[in-house]
Design an enzyme around this catalytic site. Structure first.
Site, mmCIF file in Angstrom:
data_model
loop_
_atom_site.group_PDB
_atom_site.id
_atom_site.type_symbol
_atom_site.label_atom_id
_atom_site.label_comp_id
_atom_site.label_asym_id
_atom_site.label_seq_id
_atom_site.Cartn_x
_atom_site.Cartn_y
_atom_site.Cartn_z
ATOM 1 N N ARG A 62 68.036 19.297 -15.279
ATOM 2 C CA ARG A 62 68.815 20.024 -14.295
ATOM 3 C C ARG A 62 70.212 20.339 -14.792
ATOM 4 O O ARG A 62 70.860 21.261 -14.296
ATOM 5 C CB ARG A 62 68.911 19.210 -13.001
ATOM 6 C CG ARG A 62 69.620 19.990 -11.893
ATOM 7 C CD ARG A 62 70.006 19.089 -10.746
ATOM 8 N NE ARG A 62 70.695 19.847 -9.717
ATOM 9 C CZ ARG A 62 72.003 19.978 -9.632
ATOM 10 N NH1 ARG A 62 72.771 19.436 -10.551
ATOM 11 N NH2 ARG A 62 72.562 20.666 -8.663
ATOM 12 N N GLU A 110 69.424 27.236 -0.622
ATOM 13 C CA GLU A 110 70.380 28.108 0.058
ATOM 14 C C GLU A 110 69.922 28.313 1.490
ATOM 15 O O GLU A 110 68.722 28.300 1.785
ATOM 16 C CB GLU A 110 70.502 29.470 -0.645
ATOM 17 C CG GLU A 110 71.163 29.394 -1.997
ATOM 18 C CD GLU A 110 71.874 30.683 -2.394
ATOM 19 O OE1 GLU A 110 72.238 31.469 -1.490
ATOM 20 O OE2 GLU A 110 72.072 30.882 -3.594
ATOM 21 N N LYS A 124 67.207 35.777 -6.254
ATOM 22 C CA LYS A 124 68.600 35.339 -6.110
ATOM 23 C C LYS A 124 69.066 35.724 -4.722
ATOM 24 O O LYS A 124 69.188 36.907 -4.388
ATOM 25 C CB LYS A 124 69.501 35.971 -7.168
ATOM 26 C CG LYS A 124 70.901 35.365 -7.141
ATOM 27 C CD LYS A 124 71.777 35.892 -8.224
ATOM 28 C CE LYS A 124 73.085 35.107 -8.240
ATOM 29 N NZ LYS A 124 73.721 35.023 -6.914
ATOM 30 N N ARG A 131 75.084 27.996 -0.502
ATOM 31 C CA ARG A 131 74.449 26.928 -1.271
ATOM 32 C C ARG A 131 74.485 25.620 -0.492
ATOM 33 O O ARG A 131 75.520 25.249 0.093
ATOM 34 C CB ARG A 131 75.197 26.792 -2.589
ATOM 35 C CG ARG A 131 74.600 25.826 -3.581
ATOM 36 C CD ARG A 131 73.406 26.440 -4.275
ATOM 37 N NE ARG A 131 73.020 25.596 -5.403
ATOM 38 C CZ ARG A 131 73.499 25.762 -6.637
ATOM 39 N NH1 ARG A 131 74.365 26.727 -6.891
ATOM 40 N NH2 ARG A 131 73.105 24.969 -7.605
ATOM 41 N N GLU A 190 63.192 33.587 -10.050
ATOM 42 C CA GLU A 190 63.302 33.315 -8.618
ATOM 43 C C GLU A 190 64.173 34.379 -7.973
ATOM 44 O O GLU A 190 65.077 34.926 -8.621
ATOM 45 C CB GLU A 190 63.946 31.938 -8.377
ATOM 46 C CG GLU A 190 63.201 30.782 -9.008
ATOM 47 C CD GLU A 190 64.006 29.489 -8.996
ATOM 48 O OE1 GLU A 190 63.390 28.436 -9.175
ATOM 49 O OE2 GLU A 190 65.244 29.554 -8.819
#
Length: 508
Positions: A367, A261, A212, A217, A210
């Site tokens: 997760r 984000e 960055k 956040r 992905e």
């Protein structure tokens, strides 16, 4: 339990080198805590600072050095906690003096060793080597629970103390209290650096790469049209991001928890991190700032949808559900591949667009597993431990930063730098350092509470006997302060040593 017992344990931990021995000491103490002492005992032994919540500054604590101590230890942990909590109720005119007097009364009840423990706790200088990682292991040992289960509960609770209290009191049944719930943010995952896409593929096999992003956040909770946006630290920042709230409210799912984000974009290119932070958490002139610096949302994970907890499901399954609900422009660009050439091209595309690099979550894990992050430059998020007064033109500012990495022993210094600091940043950091000072501000070196995280770029690492970690940063320079991170999220000394063990290319 007497506060002296905790103070004695703190001293023993500081002189114990073995991690296993530290965990055993902590575990033995946790078992002896009374029910009303478990949460605060775990918090204090983890170095969680009550002063942050009580409005106490370093000057107020230093002013207690002359208080005559008690000759005998009678102060219990619960009494000390009650006295500190009572400071929150002292408000209004003359509250500073009243708070100082109340704190002095507490110190009068404490023996010299207890006074020292309280002062170091309030100043953030406990340095006993009992940080979160050790406390997680100690809770697991004290309760005969798997470490992974305790760590998961702490992630869901967002803090150690409630998990310690519940599991010490109820054992495995206590874990049932910690579930994924709407409008109760969970702790964020952390990322570990790796050198390149080849290293990531070697660790992960087929990987989900992905972009960055260089933003702030967020965790977003939705129930019907109600949307709450939380920062990395769990602060409610919904009012500062109306365009993000509206976008999530319009999604078809009735209930959601999303990780992502937010950042300011200029077309397809991200604007400077500072521009994003000018919007993030803002309370004044939100409408005006929104028109000048609109924020975009990019989600990378879905933890909950329409009553279903997804937190333990594989990454690919969570991503598939997220893609069914969110339009593509709200999802972080992603590539699933096992081929280094394709991953390299994807990294180049991210960098060409102006993003930092790539992230690669562990595909097979839930997760709770961490990410890998791939950056072209060598950077670390370190904690400011002290600063030196400058000379010449910089003599009015605290300039040269002492930088430390996180460890079970506190923070380990890796070097100093004054490079990359503008006059504006020098002035701002000096003001903040004086607020956090734990030593004489007239001295050449001013030690500060380890709270500020700064992103540091460097050319490479070299062996050094000058610093306790045995390593030093070469050509370190400040990129920015990470106001979105706490010291508990700074890079660890293990991460630094891992980078030092790999071939350095000398680029930054």
């Amino acid at each position: 339990m007497k506060l002296l017992t905790l103070a004695d344990l703190s001293s023993a931990l500081a002189t114990t080198r073995s991690r296993n021995a530290k965990v055993q000491l902590l575990s033995d103490c946790l078992r002896e805590l009374a029910p009303d002492e478990r949460a605060i005992g775990a918090a204090w032994l983890s170095g969680i600072l009550p002063g942050e919540r009580l409005g106490l500054g370093p000057a107020q604590v230093h002013a207690l050095r002359g208080v005559v101590p008690a000759q005998q230890a009678t102060l219990t942990l619960a009494q000390a906690q009650q006295q500190l909590e009572s400071l929150k109720d002292i408000k209004g005119k003359g509250s500073a003096g009243a708070r100082q007097a109340a704190l002095a009364r507490l110190f009068e009840m404490a023996t010299p060793q207890e006074q020292d423990f309280l002062a170091r706790l309030l100043l953030g200088e406990l340095r006993q080597g009992a940080l979160e990682g050790l406390m997680v292991d100690a809770i697991a040992m004290a309760t005969d629970l798997p470490v992974a289960d305790v760590r998961r509960a702490i992630m869901l609770a967002g803090a150690i103390p409630p998990v310690a209290a519940a599991t010490l009191g109820e054992g495995r049944a206590g874990l049932a209290h910690f579930k994924l719930k709407l409008f109760e943010p969970v702790s964020p995952m952390l990322a570990s650096p790796t050198d390149d896409v080849e290293s990531a593929l070697a660790a992960l096999g087929e990987a989900i790469f992905e972009y960055k992003l260089d933003g702030a956040r967020v965790q977003i909770h939705k129930q019907g049209k109600q949307v709450t946006i939380y920062s990395r630290t769990g602060r409610d920042v919904t009012l500062s991001l109306p365009e993000v709230s509206e976008a999530v409210a319009a999604l078809p799912a009735d209930s959601l928890i999303l990780d992502g984000e937010v950042l300011a974009m200029l077309g397809a290119t991200p604007r400077a991190f500072q521009d994003s932070m000018r919007r993030f958490g803002r309370k004044l002139d939100v409408d005006g700032m929104q028109s000048r610096i609109p924020m975009s949302l990019y989600c990378f994970d879905c933890l909950y949808v329409d009553g279903a907890d997804l937190i333990d499901r594989p990454t690919a399954e969570r991503h598939a559900l997220m893609s069914d609900i969110l339009p593509a422009h709200l999802i972080v660009p992603r590539l699933v591949t096992s081929h280094a050439e394709a991953a390299g091209d994807f990294l180049s595309a991210a960098l060409d667009t102006g993003h930092e690099g790539l992230a690669a979550p562990y595909e097979a894990g839930s997760r709770g597993a961490s990410w890998l992050k791939i950056k072209v430059a060598h950077t670390l998020d370190l904690v400011v431990l002290a600063a030196e007064w400058g000379s010449g033109r910089r003599s009015k500012w605290l300039s040269n930063l002492h930088l430390g990495a996180r460890s079970d022993e506190g923070f380990i210094m890796l070097g100093k730098t004054f490079k990359g600091l503008s006059d504006q940043l020098l002035a701002a950091q000096t003001e903040r350092f004086l607020e956090l000072a734990t030593s004489d501000t007239a001295a050449h070196v001013v030690h500060v509470r380890p709270e500020l995280v700064v992103e540091i770029a460097f050319n490479d690492l070299q062996a050094s006997s000058r610093y306790p970690g045995g390593l030093a940063l070469r050509f370190a320079r400040v990129i920015r302060y990470r106001d979105d991170k706490t010291a508990a999220e700074a890079d660890t000394i293990e991460t630094v040593r891992g980078l030092a063990a790999k071939p350095q290319n000398g680029s930054a």
